[in-house]
Design a protein around this motif. Structure first.
Motif, PDB file in Angstrom:
ATOM      1  N   ALA A 139       0.880  -1.372   0.068  1.00 27.73           N
ATOM      2  CA  ALA A 139       0.103  -0.071  -0.001  1.00 27.73           C
ATOM      3  C   ALA A 139       0.952   1.297  -0.007  1.00 27.73           C
ATOM      4  N   TYR A 140       0.398   2.301  -0.597  1.00 24.01           N
ATOM      5  CA  TYR A 140       0.924   3.560  -0.577  1.00 24.01           C
ATOM      6  C   TYR A 140       2.481   3.440  -1.080  1.00 24.01           C
ATOM      7  N   CYS A 141       2.322   2.616  -2.268  1.00 22.99           N
ATOM      8  CA  CYS A 141       3.744   2.373  -2.901  1.00 22.99           C
ATOM      9  C   CYS A 141       3.645   2.383  -4.396  1.00 22.99           C
ATOM     10  N   LYS A 142       4.187   3.233  -5.338  1.00 20.79           N
ATOM     11  CA  LYS A 142       4.033   3.370  -6.627  1.00 20.79           C
ATOM     12  C   LYS A 142       5.073   2.314  -7.250  1.00 20.79           C
ATOM     13  N   PHE A 143       5.957   1.964  -6.470  1.00 16.37           N
ATOM     14  CA  PHE A 143       7.150   0.986  -7.015  1.00 16.37           C
ATOM     15  C   PHE A 143       6.692  -0.349  -7.137  1.00 16.37           C
ATOM     16  N   PRO A 144       7.344  -1.063  -8.125  1.00 17.21           N
ATOM     17  CA  PRO A 144       7.064  -2.663  -8.373  1.00 17.21           C
ATOM     18  C   PRO A 144       7.519  -3.558  -7.143  1.00 17.21           C
ATOM     19  N   VAL A 145       7.036  -3.344  -5.884  1.00 14.84           N
ATOM     20  CA  VAL A 145       7.551  -4.182  -5.092  1.00 14.84           C
ATOM     21  C   VAL A 145       6.299  -4.813  -4.266  1.00 14.84           C
TER      22      VAL A 145
END
Length: 194
Positions: A139-145
């Motif tokens: 959540a709250y992450c636009k990186f592909p993790v």
């Protein structure tokens, strides 16, 4: 619920019976078309993992030309998703299906053809119910993790609770693990997910 003492009221959900036939059909299609599915409200930054998923798709599509991506959802920030898709090359764009709001009872059509699910929240439970391997998006992450596969981290549907105890993984590597799995391994991942 007057006398309810718990802190959580569980979602009501019809649990399907696991079917080897369902997985067999996915295996036949997996060789021809590998479908990644995500279902989400387009609410950024909370669910901006979709932007990271598009980056991952863009990169993996270079290697796995039979890969497709299905995005189901709508919301205030859907224009960012459309804009990001428009920035992709035409041969990548043609293999992305974008669907707006879909009634809950129609989602089964998408789970039936999905080989892996990327998302967060209760849709991970739906994917598991259909035997689709789920990858938890942060959540709250636009990186592909990701914090990993749902069957490994099933107590945390958004990658937040155990973020200090769990090392983040690249979404790309988890998807590759599913793509490159043997038929036997894929069946096991599907059963574990269920």
């Amino acid at each position: 619920y007057k006398n309810y003492k718990g802190k959580i009221i569980r979602l009501g959900m019809e649990i399907l019976k696991f079917s080897d036939k369902m997985v067999e059909e996915k295996l036949i299609n997996k060789k021809q078309e590998f479908n990644i599915l995500t279902i989400s409200r387009m609410d950024f930054p909370f669910k901006s993992y979709i932007l990271g998923l598009l980056d991952t798709y863009n990169e993996l599509k270079e290697i796995y030309t039979n890969m497709t991506l299905t995005i189901v959802g709508d919301g205030a920030d859907s224009s960012q998703v459309y804009q990001k898709i428009e920035g992709l090359s035409s041969y990548k764009k043609k293999d992305i299906e974008m669907h707006g709001d879909v009634p809950y009872e129609k989602l089964q059509e998408y789970f039936k053809k999905a080989h892996v699910y990327v998302g967060m929240g209760t849709t991970l439970l739906d994917a598991a119910n259909w035997g689709v391997p789920g990858i938890i998006s942060k959540a709250y992450c636009k990186f592909p993790v990701s914090t990993g596969f749902f069957f490994e981290q099933y107590n945390d549907l958004s990658g937040n609770e155990k973020i200090n105890q769990v090392q983040l993984k690249e979404m790309k590597e988890l998807i590759k693990q599913v793509i490159n799995s043997t038929d036997k391994e894929y069946k096991e991942i599907c059963k574990e997910s269920y």
